[in-house]
Design a protein around this motif. Sequence first.
Motif, short mmCIF file in Angstrom:
data_model
loop_
_atom_site.label_atom_id
_atom_site.label_comp_id
_atom_site.label_asym_id
_atom_site.label_seq_id
_atom_site.Cartn_x
_atom_site.Cartn_y
_atom_site.Cartn_z
N GLN A 123 3.41 2.78 7.01
CA GLN A 123 2.45 1.87 7.63
C GLN A 123 2.69 1.86 9.14
O GLN A 123 3.67 1.28 9.62
CB GLN A 123 2.61 0.47 7.06
N CYS A 166 1.47 0.20 11.44
CA CYS A 166 1.51 -1.10 12.13
C CYS A 166 2.81 -1.83 11.89
O CYS A 166 3.05 -2.89 12.45
CB CYS A 166 0.33 -1.98 11.71
N GLY A 180 0.18 -5.26 8.13
CA GLY A 180 0.77 -4.76 6.89
C GLY A 180 -0.02 -5.00 5.63
O GLY A 180 0.47 -4.72 4.54
N ALA A 181 -1.26 -5.53 5.74
CA ALA A 181 -1.99 -5.88 4.52
C ALA A 181 -2.94 -4.78 4.03
O ALA A 181 -3.10 -4.60 2.84
CB ALA A 181 -2.78 -7.17 4.75
N CYS A 182 -3.58 -4.05 4.96
CA CYS A 182 -4.72 -3.21 4.55
C CYS A 182 -4.35 -1.76 4.24
O CYS A 182 -5.11 -1.05 3.60
CB CYS A 182 -5.81 -3.25 5.61
N PHE A 183 -3.25 -1.28 4.73
CA PHE A 183 -2.80 0.11 4.52
C PHE A 183 -3.77 1.14 5.10
O PHE A 183 -3.75 2.29 4.71
CB PHE A 183 -2.52 0.38 3.03
N GLU A 184 -4.61 0.73 6.05
CA GLU A 184 -5.50 1.69 6.71
C GLU A 184 -4.74 2.53 7.73
O GLU A 184 -5.22 3.57 8.17
CB GLU A 184 -6.66 0.96 7.42
N CYS A 185 -3.57 2.09 8.13
CA CYS A 185 -2.84 2.74 9.22
C CYS A 185 -1.83 3.77 8.72
O CYS A 185 -0.96 4.18 9.47
CB CYS A 185 -2.10 1.67 10.02
N PRO A 225 -6.40 1.74 12.11
CA PRO A 225 -5.75 0.46 11.81
C PRO A 225 -6.77 -0.68 11.79
O PRO A 225 -7.64 -0.75 12.66
CB PRO A 225 -4.76 0.27 12.96
N TYR A 226 -6.65 -1.56 10.81
CA TYR A 226 -7.63 -2.64 10.64
C TYR A 226 -6.99 -4.03 10.80
O TYR A 226 -7.52 -4.88 11.49
CB TYR A 226 -8.30 -2.51 9.28
N CYS A 227 -5.83 -4.27 10.16
CA CYS A 227 -5.28 -5.63 10.16
C CYS A 227 -4.07 -5.80 11.07
O CYS A 227 -3.75 -6.89 11.49
CB CYS A 227 -4.92 -6.06 8.75
N MET A 228 -3.34 -4.73 11.34
CA MET A 228 -2.14 -4.72 12.17
C MET A 228 -1.01 -5.61 11.63
O MET A 228 -0.05 -5.90 12.33
CB MET A 228 -2.46 -5.14 13.62
S1 FES Z 1 -3.28 -1.84 9.98
FE1 FES Z 1 -3.43 -2.89 8.08
S2 FES Z 1 -1.59 -2.29 7.13
FE2 FES Z 1 -1.39 -1.45 9.07
#
Ligand code: FES
Lengths: 473, 106
Positions: free
Chosen positions: B80, B82, B64-69, B59-62
């Motif tokens: 997602q 987060c 909902g923006a980056c979709f890393e999670c 997780p990168y942004c927590m």
């Molecule tokens: S951590 Fe970035 S969208 Fe979930």
Amino acid sequence: MTGRVQLAVIGAGPAGMAAAVEAANCGASVVLIDEQPAPGGQIYRAITSAARPGKAILGDDYENGAKLTDTLAASTVDHWTATTVWQVTPEREIYMTRDGASHRITADAIVIANGATERPMPFPGWTLPGVMTAGAGQILLKTAGLVPQAGLVLAGSGPLLFLIAAQYLRAGGAIEALVETTPRSNYRTALRHLPGALRTPGYLRKGLGLLAELRKHKVRHVKTATRLQAVGDGRLQALRFSRAGRQHEIACTTLMLHIGVVPNVQITRALNLPHDWDALQRCWRPRRDADGATELDGIFLAGDGAGIGGAVVAELEGRIAGLASARALGTLETGKAEARLAAERSRLAQEMAPRPFLDALYAPSPEFLAPPDDTIVCRCEEVTAGQIRSYVGLGCIGPNQTKSFGRSGMGPCQGRLCGLTVSEIIASETARPMAEVGYYRIRPPIKPVTLGELAALHDDQAAAADRSLENAS
Amino acid sequence: MPSASTFARLPDGPAEDITILFNGEAVRARSGDTVAAALIAAGHRITRTTPVSGTGRGPYCMMGACFECLVEIDGEPNRQGCMVQVRDGMRIDAMSGARKLAEGNP
Ligand code: FES
Ligand SMILES: Cc1cc2nc3c(=O)[nH]c(=O)nc-3n(C[C@H](O)[C@H](O)[C@H](O)COP(=O)(O)OP(=O)(O)OC[C@H]3O[C@@H](n4cnc5c(N)ncnc54)[C@H](O)[C@@H]3O)c2cc1C
């Protein structure tokens, strides 16, 4: 839930809450939609939760949010929580997902108050697990009471970086170092704007207070760091940087990054609204007038989603958009609206006074705008800055063209994390202004929707449901 | 594998009261946590591998923006982490490699 409302507000941060309450108090029927489980937006996240950290940790500015959530609770506003908007049409239809099903409403007016996201801060290694944004760290603190106990480095620039550092220290957390990347030249540029900033000195006083807290706790504070690199074998192990010509390395397991926030333009872009390049804030702003009205009839904007001003400005802009939409709906008399709007606008001007100073002081360092070749800029599709530069060499002149060269911007985040960077790289490689280079074309849905969610579309107009299913297939 | 968590909960907050499964392993979590927060709290920093190169991400942004999670939740892929709150007994699996992304993206 009915299929038609007078006003729909998207986003329950300070801007959206203020807009919704103002319009409802004027007698309009208002639906407030937000994907979070509770109101507050980014700054006041978890403010209504009994489990959240107290004022002694998060501070007075945060605590102020309770006033807004109280007035919201006392109003007639219908607040839809945990509801994600994935499409807004110029005809003011809103499509959203809640509980695994899609819903559609049509509104006579819409206020888009969807806030900001943190500016991407790309450098080699920023994709390693363990690297996250400072805002992410703050969300972990506000919603889950999580505080780093070891191995934390904060890096970047801007007031929020100092705020989260101070919040962690008050919460008993440990910080190995705060590595500031604010270029030295920023101080000179900012100085010119100091007299304006002193008209509303509260911001400066708060900033100095946060720095004093860092000093009191003897946090290692590195200034003017450049050439950042996160390193580690499969996960973060250290941050490397240069300072005054020397290389440094600090071991860490968590690296929190921040270089300011930028408007979240997914909805306004998907609506094809015009966006202007803001050269000082280095971001796109959807165009709107002093009341927040856009060129689309009945669609208004407020808050950090329309241009960065911070929480107090967001609340004032929300009030203005709420009053302006009530006037447009005919629930507020024009004469009364004018008097109230004038009062809010003059408060807004006062609150905006420190902005040029802050924007100049914390302007992002160029190394993060157009990062070195070996930096992944598109995290989803793993496209590097070097690849983008090579596409330019092959004749690619715009961000939408890069998609066909190498898929940047085509992953699930739809360019949220690379859109600004890709355009900045193209602009610097081709020596053209950003306004000319432009941005990715954003198409709805702005959040992924499954066919199952679409199939369960709740709507009072069956024809509309059929149409959207056709579009999806 | 998780490393020891470097995050601790504030002492005066509520206790971890539920159990979720991450890749089959039991993880204690607090009601109200998002999936991503619960995993970070437990020291799980790698929550997916990328479709292109197979490298680990977390997780990168927590917000909902980056979709890393992106994780699989109770059998449903590409959620997602987060943005979804934990439930007792929830099964979470890391997404690995090629994604079968939800319809709708270009
Ligand atoms: S951590 Fe970035 S969208 Fe979930
Ligand atoms: C992570 C983060 C942390 C921040 N922390 C602070 C802080 O501590 N102090 C400070 O002064 N400023 C902070 N800021 C700056 C912040 O932008 C402003 O202070 C303020 O929150 C802006 O208010 P707003 O109402 O414009 O937007 P926000 O407060 O961001 O509210 C926007 C709301 O819209 C919702 N939303 C967005 N898109 C959708 C969608 N598609 N569907 C449904 N809902 C949606 C979001 O869930 C959010 O609740 C932070 C910003 C970020 C990004």
